[in-house]
Design a protein around this motif. Structure first.
Motif, short mmCIF file in Angstrom:
data_model
loop_
_atom_site.label_atom_id
_atom_site.label_comp_id
_atom_site.label_asym_id
_atom_site.label_seq_id
_atom_site.Cartn_x
_atom_site.Cartn_y
_atom_site.Cartn_z
N GLU A 156 0.80 -1.22 0.00
CA GLU A 156 0.00 0.00 0.00
C GLU A 156 0.83 1.27 0.00
O GLU A 156 0.27 2.36 -0.05
CB GLU A 156 -0.92 0.01 1.23
N HIS A 157 2.16 1.18 0.05
CA HIS A 157 3.01 2.35 0.14
C HIS A 157 3.70 2.62 -1.19
O HIS A 157 4.25 1.71 -1.80
CB HIS A 157 4.05 2.18 1.24
N ILE A 158 3.67 3.88 -1.61
CA ILE A 158 4.35 4.30 -2.83
C ILE A 158 5.22 5.50 -2.50
O ILE A 158 4.78 6.44 -1.83
CB ILE A 158 3.36 4.65 -3.95
N GLY A 159 6.45 5.48 -2.97
CA GLY A 159 7.37 6.59 -2.78
C GLY A 159 7.64 7.30 -4.09
O GLY A 159 7.53 6.71 -5.17
N LEU A 160 7.99 8.58 -3.99
CA LEU A 160 8.42 9.36 -5.16
C LEU A 160 9.72 10.06 -4.85
O LEU A 160 9.90 10.60 -3.74
CB LEU A 160 7.38 10.42 -5.56
N ALA A 161 10.62 10.05 -5.81
CA ALA A 161 11.88 10.79 -5.73
C ALA A 161 11.91 11.77 -6.88
O ALA A 161 11.80 11.37 -8.04
CB ALA A 161 13.07 9.83 -5.82
N SER A 162 12.02 13.07 -6.58
CA SER A 162 12.05 14.07 -7.65
C SER A 162 13.27 13.83 -8.53
O SER A 162 14.36 13.53 -8.04
CB SER A 162 12.07 15.48 -7.07
N LEU A 163 13.08 13.99 -9.81
CA LEU A 163 14.16 13.71 -10.76
C LEU A 163 14.57 14.97 -11.50
O LEU A 163 15.75 15.32 -11.54
CB LEU A 163 13.70 12.62 -11.74
N THR A 164 13.60 15.68 -12.10
CA THR A 164 13.93 16.89 -12.87
C THR A 164 12.88 17.97 -12.64
O THR A 164 11.73 17.68 -12.29
CB THR A 164 13.99 16.61 -14.39
N HIS A 165 13.28 19.22 -12.84
CA HIS A 165 12.38 20.36 -12.97
C HIS A 165 13.02 21.33 -13.95
O HIS A 165 14.18 21.72 -13.77
CB HIS A 165 12.13 21.07 -11.64
N HIS A 166 12.27 21.71 -14.97
CA HIS A 166 12.72 22.73 -15.92
C HIS A 166 11.55 23.68 -16.14
O HIS A 166 10.42 23.24 -16.37
CB HIS A 166 13.14 22.11 -17.25
N SER A 167 11.79 24.99 -16.03
CA SER A 167 10.71 25.95 -16.24
C SER A 167 11.26 27.22 -16.85
O SER A 167 12.42 27.61 -16.62
CB SER A 167 9.99 26.25 -14.92
N ASP A 168 10.40 27.89 -17.63
CA ASP A 168 10.77 29.15 -18.26
C ASP A 168 9.48 29.86 -18.67
O ASP A 168 8.57 29.23 -19.22
CB ASP A 168 11.66 28.90 -19.48
N GLU A 169 9.40 31.16 -18.38
CA GLU A 169 8.24 31.98 -18.74
C GLU A 169 6.93 31.34 -18.29
O GLU A 169 5.93 31.35 -19.01
CB GLU A 169 8.23 32.26 -20.25
N GLY A 170 6.95 30.77 -17.10
CA GLY A 170 5.72 30.28 -16.49
C GLY A 170 5.28 28.90 -16.91
O GLY A 170 4.20 28.46 -16.51
N VAL A 171 6.09 28.19 -17.70
CA VAL A 171 5.76 26.83 -18.13
C VAL A 171 6.78 25.88 -17.54
O VAL A 171 7.99 26.11 -17.65
CB VAL A 171 5.74 26.71 -19.67
N ALA A 172 6.31 24.81 -16.90
CA ALA A 172 7.21 23.90 -16.19
C ALA A 172 6.98 22.46 -16.63
O ALA A 172 5.86 22.04 -16.90
CB ALA A 172 7.00 24.00 -14.68
N THR A 173 8.07 21.72 -16.69
CA THR A 173 8.00 20.27 -16.82
C THR A 173 8.80 19.67 -15.68
O THR A 173 9.81 20.23 -15.24
CB THR A 173 8.59 19.77 -18.16
N GLY A 174 8.34 18.56 -15.18
CA GLY A 174 9.04 17.91 -14.07
C GLY A 174 8.82 16.41 -14.12
O GLY A 174 7.88 15.92 -14.75
N SER A 175 9.70 15.69 -13.44
CA SER A 175 9.58 14.23 -13.43
C SER A 175 9.99 13.69 -12.08
O SER A 175 10.71 14.34 -11.31
CB SER A 175 10.43 13.60 -14.53
#
Length: 289
Positions: A237-256
């Motif tokens: 029942e347990h799920i973990g997340l580890a942040s991998l990436t964040h890229h943003s410019d002019e108010g638009v972001a992608t992340g993984s």
């Protein structure tokens, strides 16, 4: 008919404070009324009077899994589009199979309110088979140990990010460094139905936006969509997340982020978001007052 501003749907709100009655018999996010799915107050997200993104994604994941209806098919990819807020109003769920071949099944699900689509998903199911030999490189995931915790409704602990109700680790550096979280969803999605492993993963996938986009000024991007990829279903029942990436410019972001269970990585979450202010996490139990 409710009017909506042109803005994206809610990212998942943090854990709420539960009383003893809730711990014994937690309120589901939805109650079924014939063909309708009626959200309860606990389904509200942190961006105003609308449903949390992880609740919307969970309902879409539940729908496509039922439409696939084959235990030998692995849900390998779920893309959830959140083009507008989903109101705290009854929802209809519509699914259709777009492609059905020997080794794959492609399914679409759409949520509607008052006849208008408010969210949709595309899901790819692949037939499991023999694992090839050899080894393929992949980075290691240095997750914090699974916390020793009792009841949770989503966030067990966050590391390097989060508000008080998201239970951040006080001994973990809180800033612009690596970010992690462990989740434990104890609340039913629909009535008293147990969560399936895939529905649990679909709900966790929405947290990618929170963990990837959380910065020194907290959360300043709102989710527009997210994609979850899974090589296998989570165990337990347990799920973990580890942040991998964040890229943003002019108010638009992608992340993984990388998703894990107690045995190791299970897949990846990808989020697309747009700059937005006003995130206010739920901190009290709506059913209590």
């Amino acid at each position: 008919r409710t009017s909506h501003r042109l803005e994206c749907a809610a990212v998942a709100e943090p854990d709420v404070v539960l009383d003893d009655a809730e711990l014994a018999d937690p309120t589901p996010y939805f109650m079924r009324d014939e063909r309708l799915f009626v959200p309860t107050g606990i389904a509200r997200g942190g961006w105003g009077p609308s449903l949390s993104g992880h609740v919307v994604g969970g309902l879409l994941g539940w729908a496509v899994e039922r439409a696939a209806d084959d235990p030998d098919l692995q849900p390998a990819r779920l893309t959830v589009d959140l083009p507008r807020p989903t109101a705290l109003q009854p929802i209809e769920v519509h699914t259709r199979v777009l492609h059905d071949r020997r080794r794959l099944r492609l399914i679409e699900a759409v949520l509607t309110q008052d006849g208008d689509p408010v969210a949709q998903a595309s899901a790819l199911f692949l037939r499991r088979g023999e694992q090839p030999g050899g080894q393929v490189w992949s980075p290691e995931v240095p997750m914090p140990p699974l916390p020793d915790s009792g009841y949770s409704t989503l966030f067990m602990r966050t590391y390097g990010w989060g508000t008080g109700v998201q239970n951040p680790d006080p001994d973990w550096p809180h800033g612009s460094g690596p970010k992690y979280t462990w989740l434990h969803e104890t609340r039913p999605l629909i009535d008293d139905e147990p969560l399936t492993a895939f529905t649990r993963a679909a709900m966790a996938g929405d947290i990618t936006a929170s963990i990837a986009n959380w910065g020194t000024e907290a959360l300043e991007f709102i989710n527009a969509d997210y994609t979850l990829t899974l090589s296998r279903l989570p165990e337990g029942e347990h799920i973990g997340l580890a942040s991998l990436t964040h890229h943003s410019d002019e108010g638009v972001a992608t992340g993984s982020a990388i998703l894990v269970d107690h045995k190791g990585p299970i897949g990846t979450g990808i989020s697309v978001a747009i700059a937005h202010s006003g995130f206010r996490p739920t901190s009290v139990n709506p059913a209590a007052g």
